[in-house]
Design an enzyme around this catalytic site. Structure first.
Site, PDB file in Angstrom:
ATOM      1  N   TYR A 152      -2.629  -1.697   9.966  1.00  0.00           N
ATOM      2  CA  TYR A 152      -2.146  -1.357   8.971  1.00  0.00           C
ATOM      3  C   TYR A 152      -1.292  -0.934   8.497  1.00  0.00           C
ATOM      4  O   TYR A 152      -0.203  -0.893   7.604  1.00  0.00           O
ATOM      5  CB  TYR A 152      -3.687  -0.034   8.203  1.00  0.00           C
ATOM      6  CG  TYR A 152      -3.945  -0.683   6.523  1.00  0.00           C
ATOM      7  CD1 TYR A 152      -4.546  -1.613   7.100  1.00  0.00           C
ATOM      8  CD2 TYR A 152      -3.048   0.248   5.815  1.00  0.00           C
ATOM      9  CE1 TYR A 152      -4.542  -2.041   5.190  1.00  0.00           C
ATOM     10  CE2 TYR A 152      -3.466  -0.271   4.584  1.00  0.00           C
ATOM     11  CZ  TYR A 152      -4.056  -1.174   3.852  1.00  0.00           C
ATOM     12  OH  TYR A 152      -3.975  -1.158   2.543  1.00  0.00           O
ATOM     13  N   SER A 161       1.254  -1.400   0.238  1.00  0.00           N
ATOM     14  CA  SER A 161      -0.118  -0.189  -0.064  1.00  0.00           C
ATOM     15  C   SER A 161       0.878   1.471  -0.260  1.00  0.00           C
ATOM     16  O   SER A 161       2.347   1.139   0.253  1.00  0.00           O
ATOM     17  CB  SER A 161      -1.205  -0.186   1.249  1.00  0.00           C
ATOM     18  OG  SER A 161      -1.816   1.014   1.347  1.00  0.00           O
TER      19      SER A 161
END
Ligand code: NAD
Length: 264
Positions: A159, A146
């Site tokens: 995350y 990401s």
């Protein structure tokens, strides 16, 4: 679509939805035998298997229900994929979940689940798949990280930590296999139009008392200079490049596809 993956077997985790399903579509259209994995309603999984199966010329494509938080199930899934045609050429570690909360309120069980599914599952799958790739002399590993693998945002501690870990894991594995005909790379998307990302728009609109359009543009996409979603197909095409011919020199890279986020 040119059948550049004819005869190859690809395992894509978290491929019943979103980015993983998009990668499955493009790999199957390019000739790969694809094994899907992920959760969902039985009818949605059946529909995904039928759609990918049609691209492969079969009624239902192979599917594993393995839970990416369970190492033993991950290993069994890799063995099942290898058994399809006696080879596993491509592994895409894509399954992922999100939870947004201030760190002091972050539920420890959510932290553990995100680290297990978004990071540790990549390790377990690579560990299981790599010996076969080394023995057969061919392999392509993609970890879907990401933009949050390269920079942080508040309230996404687990995350961000997991995705930074994925980028580190990618580099380390890449160095270990650098002289073999195998590559290991990470894709680092910004906000991609998928159920995981779209689910963040409504709570933002409610929190700030604004419309969903304003929440999308001024909050969720505040860091994405293009001010538009990255599309699943755009990410899938980057993945296809990484597994196709001519990409063998790309190894250990963390490739951004984020509408300019990391340039700012
Ligand atoms: P999604 O919610 O559409 O898909 C996630 C997939 O993971 C689904 O198939 C789901 O069933 C599966 N999954 C979840 N928990 C699982 C488990 N325990 N075991 C097996 N499968 C499990 O999400 P998406 O947006 O397509 O995300 C895919 C990947 O891309 C994730 O790793 C995510 O972090 C990453 N990513 C997404 C975006 C975005 O904006 N959508 C941006 C950057 C990175």
């Amino acid at each position: 679509m040119e059948r550049i993956l004819d005869g190859q077997v690809a395992l894509i985790t978290g491929s019943t939805s979103g980015i993983g399903l998009g990668i499955a579509r493009i790999f199957a259209a390019a000739g790969a035998k694809v094994m899907l994995n992920g959760f969902g309603k039985p009818e949605d999984i059946a529909a995904a298997r039928a759609e990918i199966g049609a691209l492969m010329g079969v009624a239902q494509c192979p599917y594993s229900a393995a839970d990416m938080s369970r190492p033993a199930e991950i290993e069994a899934m890799v063995r099942e994929a290898e058994a399809l045609s006696g080879r596993l050429d491509i592994l895409v570690n894509n399954a992922g979940i999100q939870h947004v909360s201030p760190v002091q309120d972050f539920p420890p069980e959510k932290w553990d689940a995100i680290i297990a599914i978004n990071l540790s599952s990549n390790f377990h799958a690579i560990r299981a798949a790599l010996p076969g790739m080394l023995a057969r002399g061919h392999g392509r590993i993609i970890n879907v990280a990401s933009a949050h693998g390269l920079v942080a945002s508040p309230y996404k501690t687990a995350y961000v930590a997991a995705k930074h870990g994925v980028v580190g894991l990618t580099k380390s594995v890449a160095l270990e296999i650098a002289e073999a005909p195998i590559t290991c790379n990470a894709i680092c998307p910004g906000f991609v139009r998928t159920p995981l990302a779209e689910a963040q728009v409504k709570p933002l609109a409610e929190k700030h008392g604004i419309s969903e359009e304003e929440a999308l543009r001024d909050h969720l996409l505040a860091k994405q200079p293009s001010k538009r979603w990255v599309e699943v197909d755009e990410v899938a095409r980057m993945a296809l490049y990484l597994v196709g011919p001519g990409s063998g020199g790309v190894n250990g890279a963390a490739l951004s596809i984020d509408g300019g986020w990391l340039a700012a």
